[in-house]
Scaffold this motif. Structure first.
Motif, short mmCIF file in Angstrom:
data_model
loop_
_atom_site.label_atom_id
_atom_site.label_comp_id
_atom_site.label_asym_id
_atom_site.label_seq_id
_atom_site.Cartn_x
_atom_site.Cartn_y
_atom_site.Cartn_z
N LEU A 88 -20.28 -12.67 8.37
CA LEU A 88 -21.54 -12.05 8.76
C LEU A 88 -22.53 -12.08 7.61
CD1 LEU A 88 -20.16 -8.92 10.65
CD2 LEU A 88 -21.38 -10.84 11.69
N TRP A 89 -23.78 -12.39 7.93
CA TRP A 89 -24.80 -12.39 6.89
C TRP A 89 -25.00 -11.00 6.30
CZ3 TRP A 89 -26.90 -15.72 3.82
CH2 TRP A 89 -26.94 -17.08 4.17
N ARG A 90 -24.80 -9.96 7.14
CA ARG A 90 -25.02 -8.62 6.61
C ARG A 90 -23.95 -8.24 5.59
NH1 ARG A 90 -23.29 -7.31 12.00
NH2 ARG A 90 -21.51 -5.87 12.07
N GLU A 91 -22.77 -8.87 5.63
CA GLU A 91 -21.78 -8.65 4.59
C GLU A 91 -22.25 -9.26 3.28
OE1 GLU A 91 -17.04 -9.34 3.55
OE2 GLU A 91 -17.88 -10.14 5.41
N ILE A 92 -22.85 -10.45 3.37
CA ILE A 92 -23.38 -11.12 2.17
C ILE A 92 -24.55 -10.32 1.59
CG2 ILE A 92 -24.50 -13.21 1.31
CD1 ILE A 92 -23.01 -14.76 3.50
#
Length: 227
Positions: free
Chosen positions: A20-24
């Motif tokens: 997930l981009w939100r993890e990055i």
């Protein structure tokens, strides 16, 4: 609303892994907060809070239907406690900067405070491991170690204890293998990168501590009276 949902659910595919981009992005805010903490700037706290909010949704994977579909209650719960402790650190550093011009002056914790930290680490790990196990957490013991150590380290940073960097090292040693095995690759890589910042930050705070002590010694008038 659909745009926000699209951004919230955005993914990147690397090999066979879905990330997930939100993890990055959440971990990027975590690194920025670590750099701010090393430099002793107040903005480190609100930046960290944003990252904590994003990562909470990542580690409650079964609740938010992430690719990993795992609930790491310790990892998720510590994000909520990070927000609480960070609010305390934010106000403490603001007040300190107003009173002395410095957000915080690095110093060693007292013997009593060190004993209290060790006791908290042991008792907290055992207690939270049992709680996380009952909740069905994946990897309750390492999860509890990371949870307890992270809160201690964040509190130590707020108090200006140089030992908080050493606590983070203990967290990283356990956190990296746990997150890699759970498929949380950006977070695992963050722990590796963060370990380098921890060593660097520890060296920086030690140097500031020595310079502060030397400056205080030079400013102390001589005890020898001039005849």
């Amino acid at each position: 609303m659909s745009l926000l949902q699209t951004l919230f659910d955005a993914e990147i595919h690397l090999g066979g892994a879905t990330i997930l981009w939100r993890e990055i992005v959440g971990n990027a805010f975590g690194i920025a907060s670590a750099i701010g903490g090393m430099k002793r700037v107040v903005w480190a706290w609100p930046v960290g809070i944003i990252g904590n909010a994003l990562l909470f949704t990542v580690f409650m994977g079964a609740l938010f239907h992430t690719p990993q579909d795992l609930n790491l209650y310790g990892q998720a719960g510590r994000q909520l406690l990070f927000i609480t402790v960070s609010a305390y650190g934010w106000t403490t550093w603001l007040r300190s900067r107003h009173d002395s011009g410095e957000a915080v002056l690095p110093h060693w914790a007292s013997t009593g405070q060190r004993i209290a930290m060790i006791a908290t680490m042991v008792v907290g790990t055992v207690a939270f491991a049992k709680v996380f196990d009952m909740l069905g957490s994946w990897g309750p013991w390492p999860d509890a170690w990371i949870f307890t150590g992270s809160i201690l380290a964040t509190y130590g940073m707020a108090r200006g204890w140089t030992e908080f960097w050493l606590i983070w090292i203990g967290v990283d040693v356990v956190g990296v293998p746990l997150l890699f095995s759970g498929g949380y690759y950006p977070s695992a890589i963050l722990y590796l990168v963060y370990a380098a910042f921890v060593l660097w930050g520890f060296a920086v705070w030690m140097r500031i501590q020595r310079l502060t002590a030397a400056r205080a010694a030079s400013d102390t008038p001589s005890d020898t009276a001039v005849e």
